[in-house]
Enzyme design. Structure first.
Site, mmCIF file in Angstrom:
data_model
loop_
_atom_site.group_PDB
_atom_site.id
_atom_site.type_symbol
_atom_site.label_atom_id
_atom_site.label_comp_id
_atom_site.label_asym_id
_atom_site.label_seq_id
_atom_site.Cartn_x
_atom_site.Cartn_y
_atom_site.Cartn_z
ATOM 1 N N HIS A 1 29.139 -53.401 -67.307
ATOM 2 C CA HIS A 1 27.892 -53.079 -67.528
ATOM 3 C C HIS A 1 27.628 -51.639 -67.933
ATOM 4 O O HIS A 1 28.395 -50.669 -67.112
ATOM 5 C CB HIS A 1 26.860 -53.493 -66.347
ATOM 6 C CG HIS A 1 25.517 -53.672 -66.777
ATOM 7 N ND1 HIS A 1 24.928 -52.268 -66.797
ATOM 8 C CD2 HIS A 1 24.651 -54.581 -67.198
ATOM 9 C CE1 HIS A 1 23.598 -52.675 -67.175
ATOM 10 N NE2 HIS A 1 23.412 -53.983 -67.267
ATOM 11 N N HIS A 2 26.875 -51.493 -68.944
ATOM 12 C CA HIS A 2 27.161 -50.087 -69.376
ATOM 13 C C HIS A 2 26.390 -49.141 -68.361
ATOM 14 O O HIS A 2 26.688 -47.911 -68.765
ATOM 15 C CB HIS A 2 26.147 -49.899 -70.800
ATOM 16 C CG HIS A 2 26.777 -49.007 -71.758
ATOM 17 N ND1 HIS A 2 27.206 -47.574 -71.565
ATOM 18 C CD2 HIS A 2 26.858 -48.958 -72.909
ATOM 19 C CE1 HIS A 2 27.513 -46.788 -72.460
ATOM 20 N NE2 HIS A 2 27.561 -47.783 -73.514
ATOM 21 N N SER A 3 25.716 -49.463 -67.683
ATOM 22 C CA SER A 3 24.920 -48.785 -66.639
ATOM 23 C C SER A 3 26.087 -48.063 -65.551
ATOM 24 O O SER A 3 25.964 -46.786 -65.115
ATOM 25 C CB SER A 3 24.131 -49.312 -65.651
ATOM 26 O OG SER A 3 24.699 -50.423 -64.997
#
Length: 505
Positions: free
Chosen positions: A171-173
Site C-alpha cells: 500500500h502506497h501509504s
C-alpha cells in the site's frame, strides 16, 4: 529477454478472457517477529500518506535462481524488522476530526507470503503471460487492513527473464519509491561480495538557484547573475503553481485515445508490462546531444506516445497536441539514500525519513511527428531545464497538505488529489536502483519492474534503473489500451530510432 535495448520487448500475447484460477499451496513454517513495544505508537499518519488511500505499488522482481521459500521467508523476517511501516497498521486516534495514527502490531511473515497454485498447462504454454496475468489479478484482490499492508507473491517457475519471480504488493501509504528503494538497498547484498551492501548509484544534482552557492569572488556580473536566478526561480514557481491550481479547478487535457471516456467511473482493471533498455545506450545518447538521462527518457516517451497516437487515430501528421502528466518528485535531499542506509545499518531505522515525502510537477509531453527523432529529446531537455528552475513540487506538496488540514480528507482528497489526476492524461515517474548485481533475501535479482494502480489515469509510465539496464514499466487500463503490446513496442522502436540518429552525429 535481451537486455541491450534492441530486442527488449517481452512476449505480450492478447489478454486472457478470464482471470487465472488461483489457489494457495501450504506455506513454509511460520516466522514471526514482535516489536520491543507492541503498543500503539503516537506517530500520526501524515497528510500525504492519507492522500495515498487508494494507491498500491506492485513491484515485479525476477530472481536468478529457483525459489527457496524457507530462505526467503527467513530473510524477510530478519530484514523487515528494521522497517517500522512494515510492522504498523493505521488506526483512528479517537479525535473528532477522524485523524489516524500508526500502531505497531505483531507480524507473522507467513500471513504475508502467498504461493499460488497456477495451471501448469498455462505455465508450460507461456510462462511470461502467466506472470503478467497474475500481477493483473492482484488489483482485484482486497488486502486485510488488520495486518500491515504488504504481501510477497511467489511464482516458482522459469520465464524468459528469470528462474522464478516475486511480486511485492505494498500500500502506497507505507512509503514512496524512495522509501522502498531504501528498503531494497539496506536489505540486499552485492552478488560479488555478499558481506557488503550493493553499490550506490550516483544521484543527480539539483541545480535550482537555492541549491547554488553565492559567488564570492567572481565579480559583480556573476553576483547579478546569481540574484537574477532567484527572480527567475520565483517567477517560474508562481506560474507553475498557478497552472497547478488551474488544473485542479478547471484546466484539463483534451480527450484523446489516452483518456477515459468517463472520468467519474474508475476501472480497477490494470495490466503491468515492461521491457528493457540498455543504460549504456541511454548514456550514449545523453553524451551525444549533451543532455541528461531524464531528458532522453522523457524524449523517448514523447516519441513512443506520438507513434502510437498517429497510428491508432489516423490523424494528419501535422497535428500537434500536448498531453500532461503528473510527475511525483522526492523532496528529500539527494544524499538521503546513502544517509538512510547508513542509519539502518547502524540500528537507527527510526531516524530514517520513511513514508511519503512527495511533491508534484505537471509535466507536458508533446505529441507530434518529427522527421528527426532527436527533436523529441531536445524538446524534453528544454521542458525539464525550465522545470528545474522552479519550486513547483515544494509548493504543490504544501498546498495539498494545507487543504487536507483545513478541509479534511474527503473534501481535500476527493477535490485536489483526484482532480489533479483526472484532469491530466498520464502519470510518469522514475527511480534509480542498484548499480551492480544484487541479491535479496538470498536470491539474486535479475530485474526490478515497479508499477502502480489506484490512480484514475489509463496510462502510467515508470522507469527504473538496475545495473546496466533501465526497465520501462507500463501500468495500463487494457480497456483503453487493448493493443497495449503495440504501445510497448513503440517504446522500443522509438528509442531505437533515437539511438540510430544519435550514432550518426
Amino acid at each position: 529477454m535481451d537486455m541491450d535495448g534492441s530486442n527488449g520487448c517481452p512476449s505480450t500475447a492478447a489478454p486472457r478472457s478470464r482471470p487465472l484460477s488461483i489457489r494457495t499451496k501450504p506455506r513454509a513454517p511460520s516466522a514471526e517477529w514482535t516489536t520491543e513495544d507492541s503498543t500503539a505508537d503516537k506517530e500520526p499518519v501524515t497528510p500525504t500518506a492519507r492522500l495515498m488511500e487508494d494507491l498500491y505499488i506492485v513491484v515485479t522482481m525476477g530472481l536468478g535462481s529457483p525459489l527457496n521459500l524457507p530462505v526467503f521467508s527467513a530473510g524477510i523476517a530478519t530484514q523487515l524488522t528494521r522497517y517500522p511501516r512494515f510492522q504498523s497498521i493505521q488506526v483512528a486516534d479517537g479525535s473528532k476530526d477522524g485523524n489516524r495514527r500508526w500502531a505497531r502490531v505483531k507480524v507473522k511473515v507467513d500471513d504475508h507470503i502467498i504461493v499460488p497454485a497456477l495451471d501448469p498447462v498455462a505455465v508450460e504454454a507461456d510462462a511470461d503471460q502467466v506472470v503478467e496475468d497474475y500481477a493483473a489479478s492482484l488489483v482485484r484482490l482486497p488486502m486485510d487492513a488488520s495486518r500491515p499492508l504488504w504481501e510477497f507473491h511467489f511464482l516458482d517457475f522459469p520465464t524468459s527473464e528469470a528462474s522464478s519471480t516475486v511480486v511485492l504488493l505494498v500500500h502506497h501509504s507505507l512509503g514512496d519509491g524512495m522509501s522502498l528503494m531504501t528498503l531494497v538497498f539496506a536489505s540486499a547484498r552485492s552478488v560479488a561480495d555478499p558481506t557488503r551492501l550493493p553499490a550506490m548509484p550516483k544521484q543527480p544534482e539539483r541545480t535550482a538557484a537555492i541549491y547554488m552557492p553565492r559567488p564570492r569572488s567572481a565579480g559583480a556580473l556573476a553576483f547579478l547573475g546569481w540574484v537574477w536566478s532567484y527572480f527567475v526561480l520565483a517567477w517560474n514557481t508562481m506560474v507553475d503553481v498557478a497552472f497547478f491550481a488551474a488544473t485542479v479547478l478547471f484546466l484539463r487535457d483534451p480527450k484523446t485515445s489516452f483518456s477515459h471516456s468517463d472520468d467519474t467511473v474508475f476501472n480497477p482493471r490494470r495490466r503491468f508490462v515492461h521491457l528493457s533498455l540498455s543504460l549504456d545506450d541511454v548514456k550514449f545518447i545523453k553524451n551525444a546531444i549533451n543532455c541528461t538521462v531524464n531528458d532522453v527518457l522523457v524524449g523517448a516517451t514523447s516519441a513512443a506516445l506520438s507513434q502510437y497516437y498517429f497510428r491508432k487515430t489516423g490523424n494528419t501528421i501535422t497535428e500537434k497536441i500536448c498531453l500532461r502528466s503528473v510527475l511525483p518528485v522526492n523532496l528529500r535531499a539527494t544524499t538521503s539514500l546513502q544517509k538512510y542506509v547508513d542509519l539502518i545499518e547502524s540500528g537507527k531505522s527510526g531516524d530514517v525519513g520513511w513514508g511519503n515525502q512527495l511533491g508534484y510537477i505537471i509535466l507536458p509531453f508533446h505529441v507530434a511527428m518529427h522527421d528527426d527523432p532527436l527533436v523529441y529529446v531536445r524538446k524534453a531537455k528544454k521542458t525539464l531545464d525550465r522545470k528545474k528552475r522552479s519550486l513547483e513540487m515544494v509548493f504543490t506538496c504544501m498546498i495539498s497538505e494545507l487543504f487536507l488540514k483545513l478541509f479534511g480528507m474527503k473534501q481535500a482528497g476527493a477535490f485536489i488529489f483526484r482532480r489533479m489526476f483526472t484532469n491530466t492524461s498520464m502519470l510518469f515517474s522514475n527511480v534509480i536502483g542498484p548499480a551492480e548485481p544484487t541479491e535479496f533475501c538470498g536470491h539474486p535479482i535479475t530485474f526490478i519492474a515497479p508499477g502502480l494502480y489506484g490512480a484514475p489515469q489509463a496510462l502510467i509510465v515508470h522507469y527504473t534503473s538496475y545495473c546496466n539496464t533501465i526497465k520501462v514499466t507500463l501500468s495500463i487500463d487494457d480497456e483503453i489500451f487493448p493493443d497495449y503490446s503495440q504501445l510497448l513496442d513503440d517504446f522500443a522502436v522509438s528509442f531505437g530510432h533515437i539511438k540510430d540518429v544519435a550514432s550518426g552525429l
